[in-house]
Design a protein around this motif. Structure first.
Motif, PDB file in Angstrom:
ATOM      1  N   GLY A   1      33.625 -38.467   9.740  1.00 33.55           N
ATOM      2  CA  GLY A   1      32.314 -38.814  10.285  1.00 33.55           C
ATOM      3  C   GLY A   1      31.204 -38.040   9.619  1.00 33.55           C
ATOM      4  N   VAL A   2      29.997 -38.163  10.176  1.00 32.68           N
ATOM      5  CA  VAL A   2      28.810 -37.586   9.548  1.00 32.68           C
ATOM      6  C   VAL A   2      28.867 -36.066   9.501  1.00 32.68           C
ATOM      7  CG1 VAL A   2      27.474 -37.644  11.719  1.00 32.68           C
ATOM      8  CG2 VAL A   2      26.287 -37.575   9.507  1.00 32.68           C
ATOM      9  N   ASP A   3      29.369 -35.424  10.553  1.00 33.11           N
ATOM     10  CA  ASP A   3      29.423 -33.964  10.538  1.00 33.11           C
ATOM     11  C   ASP A   3      30.376 -33.454   9.469  1.00 33.11           C
ATOM     12  OD1 ASP A   3      27.555 -33.669  12.581  1.00 33.11           O
ATOM     13  OD2 ASP A   3      29.073 -33.802  14.154  1.00 33.11           O
ATOM     14  N   ASP A   4      31.452 -34.165   9.247  1.00 32.74           N
ATOM     15  CA  ASP A   4      32.386 -33.788   8.189  1.00 32.74           C
ATOM     16  C   ASP A   4      31.748 -33.999   6.812  1.00 32.74           C
ATOM     17  OD1 ASP A   4      35.029 -33.541   9.918  1.00 32.74           O
ATOM     18  OD2 ASP A   4      34.018 -35.387  10.516  1.00 32.74           O
ATOM     19  N   ALA A   5      30.963 -35.061   6.681  1.00 34.58           N
ATOM     20  CA  ALA A   5      30.258 -35.304   5.422  1.00 34.58           C
ATOM     21  C   ALA A   5      29.260 -34.182   5.141  1.00 34.58           C
ATOM     22  CB  ALA A   5      29.546 -36.653   5.472  1.00 34.58           C
ATOM     23  N   ILE A   6      28.537 -33.773   6.160  1.00 37.65           N
ATOM     24  CA  ILE A   6      27.568 -32.680   6.009  1.00 37.65           C
ATOM     25  C   ILE A   6      28.272 -31.390   5.611  1.00 37.65           C
ATOM     26  CG2 ILE A   6      25.983 -31.193   7.292  1.00 37.65           C
ATOM     27  CD1 ILE A   6      25.193 -33.750   8.888  1.00 37.65           C
ATOM     28  N   ALA A   7      29.401 -31.100   6.255  1.00 35.27           N
ATOM     29  CA  ALA A   7      30.163 -29.892   5.920  1.00 35.27           C
ATOM     30  C   ALA A   7      30.661 -29.957   4.478  1.00 35.27           C
ATOM     31  CB  ALA A   7      31.331 -29.721   6.885  1.00 35.27           C
ATOM     32  N   PHE A   8      31.078 -31.145   4.042  1.00 32.94           N
ATOM     33  CA  PHE A   8      31.553 -31.309   2.664  1.00 32.94           C
ATOM     34  C   PHE A   8      30.414 -31.061   1.680  1.00 32.94           C
ATOM     35  CE2 PHE A   8      32.599 -33.587  -1.188  1.00 32.94           C
ATOM     36  CZ  PHE A   8      33.958 -33.365  -1.339  1.00 32.94           C
ATOM     37  N   ILE A   9      29.259 -31.638   1.944  1.00 37.24           N
ATOM     38  CA  ILE A   9      28.096 -31.445   1.061  1.00 37.24           C
ATOM     39  C   ILE A   9      27.720 -29.975   0.995  1.00 37.24           C
ATOM     40  CG2 ILE A   9      25.633 -31.938   0.812  1.00 37.24           C
ATOM     41  CD1 ILE A   9      26.247 -34.700   2.141  1.00 37.24           C
ATOM     42  N   ASN A  10      27.706 -29.312   2.145  1.00 38.83           N
ATOM     43  CA  ASN A  10      27.282 -27.915   2.190  1.00 38.83           C
ATOM     44  C   ASN A  10      28.306 -26.948   1.614  1.00 38.83           C
ATOM     45  OD1 ASN A  10      24.826 -28.591   3.334  1.00 38.83           O
ATOM     46  ND2 ASN A  10      25.531 -28.282   5.439  1.00 38.83           N
ATOM     47  N   SER A  11      29.528 -27.411   1.395  1.00 34.11           N
ATOM     48  CA  SER A  11      30.558 -26.546   0.806  1.00 34.11           C
ATOM     49  C   SER A  11      30.446 -26.496  -0.716  1.00 34.11           C
ATOM     50  CB  SER A  11      31.957 -27.048   1.202  1.00 34.11           C
ATOM     51  OG  SER A  11      32.263 -28.282   0.551  1.00 34.11           O
ATOM     52  N   ARG A  12      29.581 -27.330  -1.280  1.00 30.85           N
ATOM     53  CA  ARG A  12      29.447 -27.430  -2.727  1.00 30.85           C
ATOM     54  C   ARG A  12      28.055 -26.954  -3.149  1.00 30.85           C
ATOM     55  NH1 ARG A  12      33.731 -31.030  -4.134  1.00 30.85           N
ATOM     56  NH2 ARG A  12      32.784 -31.717  -6.083  1.00 30.85           N
ATOM     57  N   GLU A  13      27.830 -26.886  -4.476  1.00 34.50           N
ATOM     58  CA  GLU A  13      26.514 -26.488  -4.984  1.00 34.50           C
ATOM     59  C   GLU A  13      25.453 -27.479  -4.510  1.00 34.50           C
ATOM     60  OE1 GLU A  13      25.746 -23.824  -6.483  1.00 34.50           O
ATOM     61  OE2 GLU A  13      27.572 -23.026  -7.404  1.00 34.50           O
ATOM     62  N   ARG A  14      24.236 -26.968  -4.323  1.00 35.26           N
ATOM     63  CA  ARG A  14      23.162 -27.831  -3.844  1.00 35.26           C
ATOM     64  C   ARG A  14      22.760 -28.832  -4.933  1.00 35.26           C
ATOM     65  NH1 ARG A  14      19.081 -23.671  -0.921  1.00 35.26           N
ATOM     66  NH2 ARG A  14      19.762 -22.301  -2.628  1.00 35.26           N
ATOM     67  N   PRO A  15      22.751 -30.114  -4.605  1.00 30.78           N
ATOM     68  CA  PRO A  15      22.542 -31.152  -5.620  1.00 30.78           C
ATOM     69  C   PRO A  15      21.064 -31.458  -5.867  1.00 30.78           C
ATOM     70  CG  PRO A  15      23.039 -32.174  -3.536  1.00 30.78           C
ATOM     71  CD  PRO A  15      23.093 -30.681  -3.293  1.00 30.78           C
ATOM     72  N   LEU A  16      20.832 -32.277  -6.880  1.00 34.16           N
ATOM     73  CA  LEU A  16      19.479 -32.729  -7.186  1.00 34.16           C
ATOM     74  C   LEU A  16      18.986 -33.716  -6.136  1.00 34.16           C
ATOM     75  CD1 LEU A  16      17.194 -32.496  -9.268  1.00 34.16           C
ATOM     76  CD2 LEU A  16      18.310 -34.297 -10.591  1.00 34.16           C
ATOM     77  N   ALA A  17      19.889 -34.487  -5.561  1.00 33.87           N
ATOM     78  CA  ALA A  17      19.511 -35.458  -4.523  1.00 33.87           C
ATOM     79  C   ALA A  17      20.647 -35.625  -3.532  1.00 33.87           C
ATOM     80  CB  ALA A  17      19.164 -36.813  -5.143  1.00 33.87           C
ATOM     81  N   VAL A  18      20.286 -35.881  -2.291  1.00 36.20           N
ATOM     82  CA  VAL A  18      21.225 -36.292  -1.248  1.00 36.20           C
ATOM     83  C   VAL A  18      20.769 -37.659  -0.751  1.00 36.20           C
ATOM     84  CG1 VAL A  18      21.975 -35.893   1.143  1.00 36.20           C
ATOM     85  CG2 VAL A  18      21.962 -33.998  -0.483  1.00 36.20           C
ATOM     86  N   TYR A  19      21.723 -38.588  -0.635  1.00 34.63           N
ATOM     87  CA  TYR A  19      21.425 -39.930  -0.141  1.00 34.63           C
ATOM     88  C   TYR A  19      22.213 -40.208   1.130  1.00 34.63           C
ATOM     89  CZ  TYR A  19      19.541 -40.636  -4.854  1.00 34.63           C
ATOM     90  OH  TYR A  19      18.822 -40.522  -6.025  1.00 34.63           O
ATOM     91  N   VAL A  20      21.646 -41.037   1.973  1.00 38.46           N
ATOM     92  CA  VAL A  20      22.351 -41.476   3.172  1.00 38.46           C
ATOM     93  C   VAL A  20      21.971 -42.924   3.452  1.00 38.46           C
ATOM     94  CG1 VAL A  20      20.535 -40.509   4.660  1.00 38.46           C
ATOM     95  CG2 VAL A  20      22.759 -41.046   5.637  1.00 38.46           C
ATOM     96  N   PHE A  21      22.963 -43.729   3.819  1.00 38.27           N
ATOM     97  CA  PHE A  21      22.733 -45.093   4.287  1.00 38.27           C
ATOM     98  C   PHE A  21      23.157 -45.148   5.744  1.00 38.27           C
ATOM     99  CE2 PHE A  21      22.748 -45.792  -0.231  1.00 38.27           C
ATOM    100  CZ  PHE A  21      21.863 -46.853  -0.423  1.00 38.27           C
TER     101      PHE A  21
END
Length: 469
Positions: free
Chosen positions: A347-367
């Protein structure tokens, strides 16, 4: 002697003479840049086609129109950008003038990449010219057609005393960076960016780094999947995926992946036909090395869509990799090709945790159709930019800064932000020579009374109360 010392010295001579400081010179050079875009439109499109078979519409949009918008915006706004910015004063300085003056840095270096080889040198060049700098431009040697065009044609439009173009590969760039510049603007990979930053540190030169990274895209279960698929395919396949702000991987639930895959397949077929290799609207990898690198990533997960390649043409089909594991090669580096991995999360919270576990990207997208999901991803992640229910489009707005954070970059530009990036904000206070009696309280011998007087006229006082609930 360093082979570039002469050209840098010549530019510095023009800078010290003040040739670029006046508004008239800045306007004339911006207008000349606009003429370059108009008069060289045909050769520009030909160069893009020779470098990576870039479709004319993509080249026209990204390499000409967006740059022309920057030129026009700078010409429309230059007089207001250049004005001194007057600031608030305390009681002691009420009779004086306090303002910020935007001054050019001096001699600046712009090093461009190969993926948008004209756009990514000319857009920063617009800001550097508008701010009043002398500029040395170094285009990428990988996009050879565009490098040749820029080196042979652009100097004929600009003031040769104040602007120059040099060419070469990594060895020449290393020598170039040995020279002292007043500001460096680099676009490229994080690996090369570290070297540029190290070279700049030798002269304590300020710089902007426009890098990249793996841009995540979370697709919620309530998304409008047909439009999400179309916008994902367009963003991933524009310029054959060789775009730093392209969605680099999708995060979604297993159920969403099952529904998203056929929608992605329909979008690919609608855009590029039953055989994308024959489509005139899909570019190619820029070099054999980049083709081989991207092809090697196709072993991650399993190929759900596409996967066809042709080394002779440097062709890679629009490809979707399903059930990709975070440890697999496609998730270890920026893809920079028409390949979209899907990583499943509950779900979304797991996606957020995955994103935050990696280097900060140039862009984040969400649909997502639910605005609360959009806001949750926006508030709980960090990136250079953010896009909801679309891809790439945030970078087309001149009113938004474009740049990264952390490993995805340092500094920003576009529109007014380009002018600010290439300007030093000089703090200025013009005091009156008289009224010396008013200054006596700050002079020795010190006393408690003087301290009290200084505090009463200098202290910043809190206004109102805390409004946070």
């Amino acid at each position: 002697m360093n082979p570039y010392a002469g050209v840098v010295s010549s530019l510095r001579t023009a800078w010290l003479a003040g040739k670029t400081r006046g508004a008239e010179h800045r306007v004339s050079q911006l207008e000349a840049l606009g003429r370059f875009l108009e008069e060289q439109r045909g050769p520009i499109l030909e160069a893009m086609a020779s470098d990576m078979r870039k479709p004319p519409l993509e080249a026209e949009l990204s390499e000409i129109l967006l740059v022309r918008n920057e030129v026009t915006h700078a010409l429309n706004s230059l007089s207001s950008w250049m004005k001194d910015e007057f600031v608030e004063k305390n009681l002691v300085t009420q009779l004086d003038e306090a303002f910020i003056r935007k001054e050019p840095y001096g001699v600046v270096l712009i090093i461009g990449p190969w993926n948008y080889p004209l756009h990514l040198i000319l857009v920063p060049l617009v800001g550097a010219i508008a701010a009043g700098n002398c500029v040395l431009v170094k285009p990428s040697e990988i996009s050879r057609g565009t490098e040749k065009l820029v080196a042979e044609t652009l100097p004929g439009y600009l003031d040769k005393d104040c602007f120059a173009v040099v060419t070469g590969g990594p060895a020449e760039t290393t020598q170039l960076l040995e020279n002292k510049f007043d500001f460096i603007f680099f676009t490229g990979s994080a690996q090369v960016g570290r070297g540029v930053m190290a070279a700049a540190a030798q002269h304590l030169t300020p710089l902007a780094l426009e890098l990249g990274g793996k841009n995540p895209c979370y697709v919620a279960e309530d998304s409008e999947l047909e439009s999400a698929a179309a916008r994902l395919v367009w963003g991933r396949c524009f310029n054959a995926g060789q775009t730093c702000v392209a969605p680099d991987y999708v995060l979604c639930s297993p159920a969403t992946q099952e529904k998203l895959l056929p929608a992605l397949g329909r979008a690919i077929a609608r855009f590029f036909g039953p055989e994308p290799r024959e489509s005139p609207d899909l570019a190619r990898m820029v070099s054999d090395r980049h083709f081989q690198r991207v092809r090697a990533l196709l072993g991650s997960g399993h190929v759900a869509l596409g996967g066809q390649t042709d080394e002779a043409e440097r062709y890679i089909a629009p490809t979707v990799l399903a059930d990709v594991q975070p440890s697999q090669p496609a998730m270890q580096e920026e893809i920079f090709g028409p390949v979209l991995p899907i990583v499943t999360v509950p779900g979304v919270d797991d996606a957020i945790a995955f994103i935050n576990s990696r280097e900060r990207p140039l862009a984040v997208y969400v649909f997502a159709s639910d605005s609360k999901v959009v806001q949750r991803v926006l508030e709980r992640t960090s990136s250079g930019g953010f896009g909801a229910n679309d891809t790439l489009m945030q970078m087309t707005l001149l009113s938004l800064p474009f740049g990264g954070i952390g490993s995805s970059g340092l500094g920003s530009y576009h529109g007014r932000f380009s002018f600010d990036t290439f300007s030093h904000r000089r703090a200025c206070l013009l005091r009156r020579p008289g009224l010396e009696a008013l200054n006596s309280m700050r002079y020795p011998p010190y006393s408690e009374r003087k301290m009290g007087l200084l505090a009463s006229v200098s202290q910043v006082k809190r206004k109102g109360g805390c409004s946070l609930q």
